[in-house]
Design a protein around this motif. Structure first.
Motif, short mmCIF file in Angstrom:
data_model
loop_
_atom_site.label_atom_id
_atom_site.label_comp_id
_atom_site.label_asym_id
_atom_site.label_seq_id
_atom_site.Cartn_x
_atom_site.Cartn_y
_atom_site.Cartn_z
N ARG B 46 -57.06 -25.09 3.19
CA ARG B 46 -57.98 -23.66 3.44
C ARG B 46 -57.39 -22.76 3.51
O ARG B 46 -56.74 -21.32 3.99
CB ARG B 46 -59.52 -22.91 4.21
CG ARG B 46 -59.01 -23.68 6.10
CD ARG B 46 -59.88 -23.25 6.23
NE ARG B 46 -59.56 -23.50 8.26
CZ ARG B 46 -59.55 -25.38 7.98
NH1 ARG B 46 -60.08 -25.94 7.54
NH2 ARG B 46 -58.98 -24.79 9.60
N ASN B 47 -56.33 -24.20 4.62
CA ASN B 47 -54.80 -23.10 4.31
C ASN B 47 -54.33 -22.81 3.14
O ASN B 47 -53.26 -21.65 3.30
CB ASN B 47 -54.09 -23.97 5.62
CG ASN B 47 -54.38 -24.06 7.27
OD1 ASN B 47 -55.90 -23.75 6.81
ND2 ASN B 47 -54.28 -24.58 7.58
N LEU B 48 -54.08 -23.38 2.05
CA LEU B 48 -53.34 -23.06 1.04
C LEU B 48 -54.01 -21.46 0.06
O LEU B 48 -54.74 -21.21 -0.27
CB LEU B 48 -53.70 -24.09 -0.05
CG LEU B 48 -52.82 -25.36 0.25
CD1 LEU B 48 -53.18 -26.53 -0.47
CD2 LEU B 48 -51.72 -25.38 0.05
N PRO B 49 -52.94 -21.08 0.44
CA PRO B 49 -53.15 -19.14 -0.17
C PRO B 49 -53.84 -19.72 -1.81
O PRO B 49 -53.04 -20.63 -2.26
CB PRO B 49 -52.15 -18.44 -0.13
CG PRO B 49 -51.11 -19.03 0.82
CD PRO B 49 -51.26 -20.79 0.65
#
Lengths: 137, 427
Positions: B46-49
């Motif tokens: 989820r941290n990957l844009p």
């Protein structure tokens, strides 16, 4: 000069007994400090002869599962936040102020496209970075 | 992430042309598919844009290329950064295997493949005639020049600032002086016809941003137009007589001597002549900038008080012998190294073997061309057995010397030209 050193060595030998005498008999080793680098503090001018980060020995042990980040609360969150872009090698080199960490975070979010996590998670990561990669503590 | 199609994983088409095609394919694929490709799940995905793909899939980091380097200290593996220990920099012309590596992003696929097909350099902006030049055009239309030019990272010496500053903790070895072949930057700019309103150059390359985002510039710096129009800077296609290696900017790069290495754009695709100070990636904020006034170590300087770092300070290295070497007392020992200065000239080098109490002048050779580093050597005699340090101090033509301690602390740790010193043990 040699006489002074001899007197010192003998004095030490008298104080410390036979173990010190053995050292004294082998003579002074001018390279002793260089062969035992970890005992030289970063404030010592001799630190100029090597990279300071390489001699760091304090703090939690590195955790290989998280790119050798110090094994402490926040290591996992920090690992996955940061390694989306770069390896932990650059983190492990840092000794900066809290204000620099704040600026770096802002720069990475605004200029480098870093994902800005929930405030609670950011807090965990920033606390971890400011604890283990700090010039202030 | 959920708005991306979760289609099946397709094999990567290895016949695709180099460049962005592989990344373009990956950008259309879901993260769970990335995980399948990697053979593992991606925690914190989820941290990957959106639109950003994991670096592990996006691009080879070039790490394998480090096997062609010998004895370098790797500071970082992604991006690749490695410096050279001083005693391995003794050559007058730095060979490939001992040239330091400083990358802001990832080595582009074109460089990894050594594929220069269709490569063009665009020169546009404040010029009368925008140019689009192939490598063949450059070679045919302009005079070819070969020069020995040093390139030094602006952050060389950062490790010695207290408190620390962010970035790779370079000690002394983010410097090298290979021989470059190409054409004068000034000749190309003049062919395009620089307009009176030109202020700065802006340089662009095709290296890949760490985030994998093809829209992001990795680094885009530049030089004042007056500096760019001097005769020294070249657009190079060869290093030490060979095509420029992948780690150093294949197939084309700038070498703008005297300025921080970041001005010497690798993988050069475009020179945008600006009507203002260039504001590309890493030109603004704290990047490659110094406080406009002296500050105490650790001072937080407001961004508006930071000014662009330009001319690199005078500096020297002791490249022989290696630190810690044992030498005979009472006899002459040769010490030698190189000296260089962002102004293009070094006037003198002195050495001390008594911690700076007394100094003797070293022999200093003229450079083969302006902005080549200069060889110096001296014979020192260590009077009795014991521990000594050799300190070296270069002085520029204005009488400005290297300080014995880290000068001018700054938030990002640039321009540290403290004297280099080595240990010698006399026996």
């Amino acid at each position: 000069m040699h006489q002074i050193q001899l007197k010192l060595a003998l004095g030490l030998a008298a104080l410390l007994g036979s173990a010190a005498l053995a050292v004294a008999q082998s003579g002074p080793d001018p390279m002793r400090a260089l062969r035992n680098e970890v005992q030289i503090s970063a404030a010592d001018p001799m630190a100029a002869l090597r990279a300071p980060a390489a001699t760091e020995t304090e703090g939690p042990a590195p955790n290989p599962e998280f790119g050798n980040l110090p094994d402490a609360p926040g290591a996992e969150e920090t690992y996955y936040q940061c390694t989306a872009c770069h390896s932990t090698a650059i983190i492990l080199q840092q000794r900066v102020t809290d204000a620099r960490w704040d600026d770096l975070w802002q720069w990475m979010v605004e200029k480098q496209g870093m994902f800005d996590p929930e405030p609670a998670e950011k807090e965990v990561i920033m606390t971890y970075l400011k604890t283990h990669f700090s010039s202030e503590r | 992430m959920s708005d991306l199609p979760d289609h099946a994983v397709a094999p990567i088409d290895t016949d695709q042309p180099p460049g962005n095609s592989r990344r373009a394919f990956l950008r259309g694929t879901s993260l769970s598919a990335f995980g399948a490709l990697l053979g593992m799940t991606i925690p914190f995905e989820r941290n990957l844009p959106a639109g950003i793909i994991p670096v592990a899939l996006a691009q080879d980091t070039g790490t394998d290329l480090m096997s062609g380097k010998t004895g370098l200290t790797i500071m970082s593996d992604r991006p690749l950064n490695a410096e050279t220990p001083a005693h391995l920099l003794d050559d007058d012309i730095t060979p490939y295997e001992r040239m330091f590596v400083r990358l802001n992003g990832l080595v582009p696929q074109t460089a990894l493949d050594a594929n220069a097909e269709g490569w063009t350099l665009t020169v546009d902006g404040e010029v009368e005639t925008p140019l689009s030049l192939t490598l063949e055009d450059l070679k045919a239309q302009f005079e070819t020049v070969t020069k020995v030019l040093w390139v030094e990272c602006g952050g060389n010496g950062r490790a010695f600032f207290q408190p620390g500053s962010s970035g790779n903790q370079w000690t002394m070895g983010a410097i090298g002086c290979p021989e470059w072949t190409g054409v004068r930057l000034a000749d190309v700019l003049k062919a395009a016809g620089v307009k009176p309103g030109a202020v700065y150059t802006g340089h662009y390359g095709n290296d890949v941003h760490l985030s994998g985002d093809a829209e992001k510039q990795t680094i885009s710096r530049g030089a004042p137009i007056e500096k760019a129009l001097e005769e020294d800077a070249i657009i190079a296609w060869a290093m030490n007589g060979e095509p420029i290696p992948a780690l150093h900017g294949f197939p084309l790069r700038l070498v703008v001597p005297g300025y921080p290495g970041s001005v010497s754009q690798k993988y050069l695709t475009r020179i945008w002549v600006r009507d203002q100070v260039h504001d590309g990636e890493k030109m603004t904020g704290y990047s490659y900038r110094l406080p406009a006034y002296p500050v105490a170590p650790g001072t937080e300087v407001p961004e508006e008080d930071m000014v662009i770092m330009t001319v690199m300070p005078v500096k020297s290295l002791i490249t022989f012998p290696e630190t810690g070497t044992e030498v005979p007392s009472g006899a002459a020992t040769e010490v030698r190294g190189h000296a260089w200065c962002g102004k293009g000239d070094v006037a003198a080098v002195h050495v001390s073997t008594d911690f700076g109490a007394t100094w003797q002048e070293a022999e200093l050779l003229a450079p083969p061309n302006r902005f080549a580093w200069q060889r110096w050597r001296a014979n020192v005699t260590l009077p009795q057995a014991g521990y000594y340090e050799v300190w070296a101090r270069a002085t520029d033509a204005d009488g400005i010397s290297q300080p014995p301690v880290s000068p001018g602390w700054n938030p990002r740790g640039y321009g540290n030209n403290l004297q280099h010193r080595i240990a010698l043990v006399a026996t």
